[in-house]
Scaffold this motif. Sequence first.
Motif, PDB file in Angstrom:
ATOM      1  N   THR A 234       0.551  -1.376  -0.101  1.00 37.84           N
ATOM      2  CA  THR A 234      -0.072   0.436  -0.333  1.00 37.84           C
ATOM      3  C   THR A 234       1.063   1.121   0.167  1.00 37.84           C
ATOM      4  N   ARG A 235       2.173   1.256   0.244  1.00 37.68           N
ATOM      5  CA  ARG A 235       3.194   2.354   0.704  1.00 37.68           C
ATOM      6  C   ARG A 235       4.033   3.077  -1.056  1.00 37.68           C
ATOM      7  N   ALA A 236       2.659   3.583  -2.337  1.00 38.55           N
ATOM      8  CA  ALA A 236       3.058   4.002  -3.022  1.00 38.55           C
ATOM      9  C   ALA A 236       3.428   5.132  -2.738  1.00 38.55           C
ATOM     10  N   LYS A 237       4.015   5.711  -1.762  1.00 37.19           N
ATOM     11  CA  LYS A 237       4.851   7.002  -2.356  1.00 37.19           C
ATOM     12  C   LYS A 237       6.238   6.617  -1.901  1.00 37.19           C
ATOM     13  N   TYR A 238       6.583   5.011  -2.188  1.00 36.84           N
ATOM     14  CA  TYR A 238       7.979   4.593  -2.179  1.00 36.84           C
ATOM     15  C   TYR A 238       7.594   4.257  -3.860  1.00 36.84           C
ATOM     16  N   HIS A 239       7.287   2.811  -3.786  1.00 38.45           N
ATOM     17  CA  HIS A 239       7.155   1.946  -5.072  1.00 38.45           C
ATOM     18  C   HIS A 239       5.791   1.695  -5.640  1.00 38.45           C
ATOM     19  N   SER A 240       4.961   2.070  -7.441  1.00 41.48           N
ATOM     20  CA  SER A 240       3.578   1.229  -6.909  1.00 41.48           C
ATOM     21  C   SER A 240       3.238  -0.253  -6.654  1.00 41.48           C
ATOM     22  N   GLU A 241       2.343  -0.445  -6.549  1.00 40.76           N
ATOM     23  CA  GLU A 241       2.252  -1.628  -6.490  1.00 40.76           C
ATOM     24  C   GLU A 241       3.048  -3.197  -7.055  1.00 40.76           C
ATOM     25  N   ASP A 242       3.137  -2.581  -8.408  1.00 39.97           N
ATOM     26  CA  ASP A 242       3.780  -3.567  -9.320  1.00 39.97           C
ATOM     27  C   ASP A 242       4.844  -3.942  -9.472  1.00 39.97           C
ATOM     28  N   VAL A 243       5.203  -3.040  -9.177  1.00 42.08           N
ATOM     29  CA  VAL A 243       7.110  -3.128  -9.121  1.00 42.08           C
ATOM     30  C   VAL A 243       7.195  -4.124  -7.193  1.00 42.08           C
ATOM     31  N   ARG A 244       6.579  -3.763  -6.628  1.00 40.76           N
ATOM     32  CA  ARG A 244       6.403  -5.341  -5.717  1.00 40.76           C
ATOM     33  C   ARG A 244       6.327  -6.643  -5.801  1.00 40.76           C
ATOM     34  N   THR A 245       5.357  -6.580  -6.996  1.00 41.62           N
ATOM     35  CA  THR A 245       5.316  -7.906  -7.494  1.00 41.62           C
ATOM     36  C   THR A 245       5.933  -8.399  -8.667  1.00 41.62           C
ATOM     37  N   ARG A 246       6.181  -7.384  -9.539  1.00 37.93           N
ATOM     38  CA  ARG A 246       7.734  -7.640  -9.990  1.00 37.93           C
ATOM     39  C   ARG A 246       8.581  -8.916  -9.749  1.00 37.93           C
ATOM     40  N   CYS A 247       8.730  -7.814  -8.016  1.00 39.01           N
ATOM     41  CA  CYS A 247      10.601  -8.228  -7.186  1.00 39.01           C
ATOM     42  C   CYS A 247       9.749  -9.649  -7.289  1.00 39.01           C
ATOM     43  N   ILE A 248       9.079  -9.777  -6.656  1.00 36.33           N
ATOM     44  CA  ILE A 248       8.083 -11.337  -6.143  1.00 36.33           C
ATOM     45  C   ILE A 248       8.290 -11.927  -7.166  1.00 36.33           C
TER      46      ILE A 248
END
Length: 325
Positions: A234-248
């Motif tokens: 939920t912390r879009a102030k750091y990165h949009s959510e899709d960035v986390r999904t791509r890392c995973i």
Amino acid sequence: MAFARTVNGDIDVTELGTVYCHDHIYCVPALWKEKGQTDFLLDSPEASKAELDLFKGAGGTTIYDATAIDYGRDVGVVKRIANQAGVTVIATAGFNKSIMWSATIPGRDITFQHWIDSMSRNDIRAHVTREVEEGMDGTDIRGGVVKFGTGYNTMNESEIKIMRGVLDAHKETGAPIHSHTELGTMPLEQLDIVHDEGVDPRHLTIAHLDRNPDPWTHRKVAQSGAFLSFDGITRAKYHSEDVRTRCILDLVRWGHEDQIMIGGDIARRTMFANYGEGGLGMGFILDKWRPRFIEEAGEAGFDGDALLHKFFVVNPQSAFAFRKG
């Protein structure tokens, strides 16, 4: 029996169910209270209990509460409201990070830094071991994880002393280890010390790595055998959510799906749904993020539901197990 240590005692790890690997339930950090940073004061048992109700209603079973003594831990309150909500909680022995140590220890006329400076590495080991084997905060509630932390691209002498003392406590107790990284920095430097101390990184979970979405760093951490905590949802102030999904999904492609866990690290009133600020709350990950991840994983050719079963259920059974060696 492989066991995890909860605020109500030891249980078989298969009883952990669906786990958030990093969150905060009730805490009043001394530093933020002194500075008037009221958003960080999770000081309403009623509101925090209502958040646990949301978590359980969304299908959650267990929360690892990463609140250490220097972050305003109160395990008595946490145990009471967790039992009222029917949620299993694993509590934290050890320490957070040095930025918190300038605050005065509640009920004492010294700062955390003064107290830590007065302790040797062996004193730290003994203190953390007592928290795991005897109890915390004047109670008989025992810690189920030992914790240390480092700053933003820094690791000072006090933090290194704490780290080595906490690793000694792990060796003595077999407790699983959790580390704080500030914005996902210094994980490899932490691992250098873990290796130097002869500790198997498979006993360690490293937090906040999704706040530094660097695939190379994630891959190097995973190759060590450590668990990776993706807890900035939920912390879009750091990165949009899709960035986390791509890392995973990158980690899954590299064969590390057995080392990934998910949490919220909700530590602000504005992030909770029941503190009067209209936040997303503790049910959000299971209610809203989970179906999004399943959809995005499917678009990438993965079985998202099977992956999340590993991240929420299977992997925590290893990450939170007591074991020595």
